[in-house]
Structure formats: C-alpha cells, structure tokens
Design a protein around this motif. Structure first.
Motif, mmCIF file in Angstrom:
data_model
loop_
_atom_site.group_PDB
_atom_site.id
_atom_site.type_symbol
_atom_site.label_atom_id
_atom_site.label_comp_id
_atom_site.label_asym_id
_atom_site.label_seq_id
_atom_site.Cartn_x
_atom_site.Cartn_y
_atom_site.Cartn_z
ATOM 1 N N VAL A 1 32.989 47.146 39.527
ATOM 2 C CA VAL A 1 33.819 47.352 38.337
ATOM 3 C C VAL A 1 33.821 46.074 37.489
ATOM 4 O O VAL A 1 33.613 46.109 36.274
ATOM 5 C CB VAL A 1 35.258 47.747 38.731
ATOM 6 C CG1 VAL A 1 36.155 47.823 37.506
ATOM 7 C CG2 VAL A 1 35.264 49.063 39.494
ATOM 8 N N ALA B 1 39.653 48.155 37.273
ATOM 9 C CA ALA B 1 39.246 48.814 36.023
ATOM 10 C C ALA B 1 40.232 48.486 34.912
ATOM 11 O O ALA B 1 39.845 48.106 33.807
ATOM 12 C CB ALA B 1 39.155 50.325 36.233
ATOM 13 N N VAL C 1 39.164 56.074 33.469
ATOM 14 C CA VAL C 1 38.426 56.287 34.719
ATOM 15 C C VAL C 1 38.432 57.780 35.030
ATOM 16 O O VAL C 1 39.478 58.437 34.920
ATOM 17 C CB VAL C 1 39.063 55.509 35.899
ATOM 18 C CG1 VAL C 1 38.262 55.711 37.183
ATOM 19 C CG2 VAL C 1 39.183 54.018 35.573
#
Lengths: 432, 432
Positions: B136, B171, B179
């Motif tokens: 990520v 994230a 997401v």
C-alpha cells in the motif's frame, strides 16, 4: 460531418467515439507468424515478406552500398530541411533527459536513482505511398539522446526490395545503428526473438497500422516493452472569434489527409464559426491531391458548439486528443487546465504541421484517448531508472525496529532475520 | 541448489532461465470474466468473489465504519513503523517528481513539456496469508506525489469479507481515495470498465499473481495502461571475501521465503565463499517458520563462480535481477557498470528487507529480466507529459521552408497548405 449544438453529457460518448478495431483475428495471425519466426528465423521473414510485400529479399540488412547510394539520391534541399528539423528536435529532447536524484536521510542511509538508456531498442518506421522519413527523426533522435547502445530500424521494402533513400539518409544522419528491410508482424517478431540477421531488442517503439500494433502487444508475451498502442490520427481544434476560419479548415484537412479513419473535431462557443469553417473546408478540400481520402475522413468529422470556453476545455479533457490546437486569443489562461492531450498547439501560427516535422516536439503521440494515461514519445521512452541504496551500520540500527515490526506483521520471518543477524552479530562483537 | 564453476557463455542461458508461464488459458479466463463484468457490473463481481474467494460481498466499497474500526485494530507500534517508513518513501519519491522543461529556439518559436498526474489510477494490493500493507505504501505514496486525483485500491477480501486493518489504515494514512474489497481478474475488469460501485481508471498498477498479471495485460485491449508484467521475485547477490556468509545466507533466504518459485542467485569469484554460504543457508533454513516454502525455492537456487569481478557484473547485466546486492568491498567502482537491475543494495548493511519496507526505495520492481526495459514503480509511473508549442508569425515564416520541403516529400499536400495559407495570407495583407 456531424454537427452538435450544446449536446447533453449523455451525448458526449457518441461524439467522442473512436473507430473500434477487433483484436481476436489479429492475435491469431500474430501467434502464427511469431511462432514461425521464432523457429525459422530469416527463412520465415523471407516467406512473409514475399506474402505481404510481394518481394523476395535475400539479405534484410541495408548494406553500406545502399546507404552510400541513398546519400546521392536525396536532394540538398531535403537534406538541409532535415538538418534544421533535427536541430530543433534534438534541442528540445535534450532538455528532457532526466538526471539522477538522491535522498540523504541524515540517519545513516541514502537512496538514489540513476538513469540508464535501454541498451537495445527497435524502431518501427511504417511504409506507405510516401517515405515517412520524419518518423525516423522522431524515433532515432530521442533514442540517441537517451544513450541507447543499439538503435535498430525495421521498415518494409517496396516491390523492388528497396527502402526510400530519404529514410536511409535520415537514419544514418540521426544515428541509427542499422536498418532492416522488413515490415509488419514479421518485423516485430524478428526484433522479439532475433534472427540470423535481425537482432533481438528489449523495447519496440514507433507507429504502425493495426497489424503492427497487435504484434507489439503480442511481443509483450515474450517480455518486450512497447511504447503505446497506436490508432488513427486525430486533431481537436478549439477556436474563438479571433481565429481565422481558413487556418482552421487547413488544419482539419491536414489531419483528414492522413487516412480515411482520421478524426477531425472542431469545437467552439461561437456558433457562426462553425459555418465559416465548414465553408472553408468545402473550398479547400477540392484542391487537395489526396482529396478522396480527405473527403472520406471529412464524413467522420465532428463540429460541436458548447456553451462556453470552460465546457470546451472539459470536453477536451474527456476526449483526450492526440493533437490539440487552441486557436483562441487568451490561450495562456487555459494551459493549466489541459489535463489530457498528446501535443498542444497554441495560437494562430502554430499549425500541427510544425510539430509534425520541425519545431522540436515529437509527432508520435497517444491517440484514441490513450493520452489519459500515456505520454507521446519522449526521452523517457528510451530510458529506465535504477534505484540504489547504501546503508551504514548506524543506518541499519536506526531502521531495524521499523523493519522488524513490519516484517513480523507481514509474517516474513527471514526478512526480519536478515536485519537482526546484522545488528545482533555486531552487538555480540562489541560485547566481546 | 545448482552449482556452476566458470560456466561457458553457452551455459549462461540455462543459469539465467526463469520459470515460464503459459498464457493461453489465462487469456480465455480473462476474456470470459471481463465480458461478464462489462455486462453485469457488480453482479458479476459478486459471482466471481463467491467463486474464487468463497465469500458473499454486498457492497465492495470499504465503508467509513470499517475504516474507523481499522484505526483501533492496528497497534501503536505498527502505526509508528508505518509512519517512519512512509516518511522515507515519501522523501525519496518527492525527489523523483519531474519538472517541466523548455526549448526556446531564438527564432520565434518555443516548445515545452508539462507534467500531469494521471487522473484516475487503480492500485492492486494482493491478498495472501499475511496482510501486505507495505505494498500500500509503495503504490499510494508515489501516486499521491504525482498528484493523481483518484487513487483507488482493490484488494481481495478474506473469508469473512474483510480486509486486514493494517491495509486499511495504511491506505488512509498514505492518501488512497477509496478501497474496494475485490481481487483477482474480476478486480482488474472492474477497474477497466467501472461498475455500479468500482470506478473506471486509466492505469492499473501493482503486483499480483499470474492471473492478475494476465488480466492487466488483457485490460490493455480496452486502452488501459499498466505498470509492468510481474513474475516470481528474485535476488542476485555478488560477494567477495569481505562479505559475511551469514548475511548472504539470510538475504538469500529472505528471498526464498516469498514463494516456492522465488529465484535466489549467488555469484562470486571466490570459490570458498560458495561453500561457506551454503553451510550457513543449511543452518538458518531450519529455523524459519516458512521453511517449507524456503526449501522448495532453495532447490531452484543457483550458485555460480566466475573468473573475476568483471564477468560477475557482465552476468548481472545479462540476468537483469529484480534485486541486486553488491556485497563487495569496492562496490562504488561498479555502480556505473550496472546497466540492468531493478533495485541495488550496496555493502554489508543494506539487506533487501530495508528496501522492501522502509529505507525509501520502492519494492515493486521488474522481475524476469524485465529490468532490461522497465523501471520499478516510481513517480514517473503515475505521471504523463504533454508537449506544448507556441509559434509566432515570425517563427512560422522561419520554419516554413523546412515544413514545406518535408511535407512535399512526404506527399502531404494539406500539411503544406496549413503552413502556406498562414504565410501567404499575411503577405497579401501586408501588400494591401
């Protein structure tokens, strides 16, 4: 020509549609030719060159004699024009060469990036009724600036088995290392695997028809990189009242003469401009030697009136044209808003022809809205970047808790060990 | 483990061979899933998520509540580690952001290049037994630095329909805009076409298994750009007498634990180093929790003695490793000679783990010798460049003879007209 006045957002999709090309059959053809070239080498190239180009070639490599002969067959005027164009293209592309960059952490480690030219690149120069020597300039010059070691050109031979002298002269002048008389899918296959005469390369770059584009994609199965998919050429012109209809018409037609599937789009917030430009196109089109092609492409042209300049620019970014001409008075105010386009031409005196040939910009550009994700050919196309890192013992001690925590959470025990063994060992030694 | 002593050049091919993966069946599978996702949207995603991931998902978008919950489920130690890693990754990638460049001809025209972040990018974060939150960081941070507007992550859900909290936390921390709990071919198809919940993007980036890689290639048929093909991870270590066998063994094993098809190669011009390292590997391998995987990968490892450092470096460039560790005393002398590698680790205290997590370099790198033509993920991956040109009347007059000569020779009459109409018109006006 299709005309739209203040179309709703739902209609934008129709206005923006590009010709669609099916891939399935092309892929089967690619598979067959690739397998044969991989197995049979030059023999397969000879077979397919006879089949597609109707000529028997004994040696695909352009010889020293052919190069010398080309020297005498290119006029001094064309040589001088090519030299001036090459000067500008080289000057602009030299500015693009990226340098290295470094991050010094201050904590005992540093990272940097170094630039390397891709060692072996294959350039595809399409054939056709006229010799496209300008494409040679646009591909070879950036490759040379990028310090590619081997710069190989493949281009289809004519029915006499020759390559136009202007292409050969430009290839040598710009610094290509070799030219091979082979085109189409078989050329791409040859550069993918290498044959007795054609060398294997690491990246294939350059325009081509749908067969060549499919072959470049297919070469990806064997690890080759490519520049971008190619589609029919396109121009989008935005104009206001200060624009000259005869210039706009000439620019639309210079796009239209490329091929029957060329895309010419004209947008404005001044409805009367549309009529003036249409009238001019009708006047100019009849005078063109390639007017049959231009007329066919003209059928596909789209003229659109939008409410205001802002909506025009919004449409530009949705359309993502290969060439964008901003024929508006205060074009500087809109530059920052241009998000998706290949190459942009500003004002009344920047026709697409200038960038096609000699002002310095590249003419191999993303079509079919690929400009949303791709750049045109530039020096980046021919380089790659390698990252380096140098960590001192102190630096690794600084990073160790972070590395150990992250490796543990990702359940990668050996990753953790590779850090700990270095830190622990030294601690033991120090204690000893 | 296979051992080679001074292999002949003919044998290099065998030593360098990577596992080959057939593409034909994968492509059929991709075609079927893509067509269904294009037609059915979320309904098709639900079907394939049940089929492949054995879980029924109602809403693929990770909700605000799930994000909040993740906040509480990530330990403060991990958060702090991620923050430190992100600091270094951000600092190094910020240095990579390219600027604009300009060529002012001095003859009434200038060209320049401007940089734009790709508006919509899709990042794929693979699933697996452990949460790969480090990926990520490696994808979102460069995308954010590139000023991408929409940064979307797709990652497969577990059997409870959840995404590991560390992935969600990273994230959000790094700046992803959303997401989605969908993985595999169906995730790539969703980002290609867009569905009711998953947005369409312009470029898909990130590692994945052979299915995801095939799907990314397949998305190219619909105009999407991708980063690079992914293959099994690999490390090549070059060592001299000053290297510590236990460090080398630890580095080889940290590669081997990635997967049974991981490639670990060790080369040296000091024959006794091979035995010492082999002994160390045997000692360390039994201690690993993932030793079954590591043992399988170890079967594939290659140890090679070459005559001298120069041949070692020549081999490095032919092999083009994803990770290269130069565990030699005078490594600085060899940096300029490194032509093909993804990321290079220098000296005794630069283990691959450091670059995998936190030193600042990216860990998404070209495998399978793709380093000959590709860079690892960097800020360039997320930008594109647009060329601009501004030509004055004087400038066009200067260029006109060149443009006219070249257009004539390429038999593009309308290209010539677009120049002449501007020059001639003005002359007439001046005379009038």
């Amino acid at each position: 020509m299709e005309k739209w006045i203040n179309p709703s957002l739902q209609d934008w999709g129709k206005i923006m549609a590009r010709p669609q090309i099916g891939n399935d059959d092309l892929e089967k053809l690619c598979r067959a030719i690739f397998m044969e070239v991989q197995k049979e080498g030059d023999k397969a190239l000879m077979k397919y060159t006879w089949y597609f180009d109707r000529v028997r070639i004994g040696n695909f490599k352009v010889s020293e004699e052919e190069m010398e002969e080309a020297e005498g067959r290119v006029s001094p005027a064309l040589k001088e024009a090519i030299r001036e164009a090459a000067r500008n293209i080289e000057a602009f592309h030299l500015k693009q060469l990226p340098g290295s960059c470094e991050y010094e952490s201050g904590n005992g480690f540093r990272c940097w990036q170094e630039v390397r030219g891709i060692e072996k690149v294959g350039l595809y120069v399409p054939g056709g009724s006229a010799p496209l020597f300008s494409t040679v300039l646009m591909l070879v010059i950036p490759a040379r600036i990028a310090h590619c070691r081997e710069i190989v050109i493949c281009t289809p031979p004519d029915r006499e088995g020759r390559v136009p002298p202007a292409i050969l002269w430009a290839a040598r002048y710009c610094g290509a290392t070799a030219v091979y008389k082979v085109g189409g899918v078989q050329a791409i296959a040859a550069m993918t695997f290498g044959t007795e005469t054609v060398p294997r390369v690491f990246k294939i770059v350059g325009p081509g028809n749908q067969y060549v584009t499919a072959a470049k994609r297919f070469a990806g199965n064997y690890g080759l990189a490519m520049d971008m998919p190619a589609g029919p050429s396109e121009v989008l012109i935005v104009a206001d009242r200060t624009a000259r209809p005869e210039y706009i018409a000439a620019d639309l037609l210079s796009q239209a003469e490329h091929g029957k599937d060329s895309q010419a789009v004209f947008v404005s917030w001044c409805p009367d401009m549309l009529e003036k430009v249409e009238k001019e196109v009708k006047r100019q089109i009849g005078l063109l030697p390639r007017c049959e092609i231009a007329r066919a492409a003209w059928e596909n042209a789209r003229f659109v009136v939008f409410e205001n300049p802002e909506v025009c620019i919004q449409f530009v970014n949705e359309y993502a044209p290969e060439h964008l001409i901003l024929n508006i008075e205060n074009y500087r105010d809109y530059i920052a808003a241009i998000q998706n386009a290949g190459s942009v031409f500003l004002g009344n005196y920047s026709p697409e022809s200038a960038g096609d040939y000699a002002s310095g910009t590249n003419h191999t550009l993303p079509t079919s809205a690929f400009a949303k994700a791709y750049s045109g050919i530039n020096v980046d196309t021919f380089v790659k970047k390698i990252s380096f890192q140098e960590i001192s013992e102190k630096g690794l001690r600084y990073l160790a808790p972070v590395l150990v925590t992250m490796a543990e959470q990702e359940q990668l025990e050996a990753h953790k060990n590779a850090v700990q063994i270095r830190v622990t060992n030294k601690e033991t030694e120090k204690e000893a």
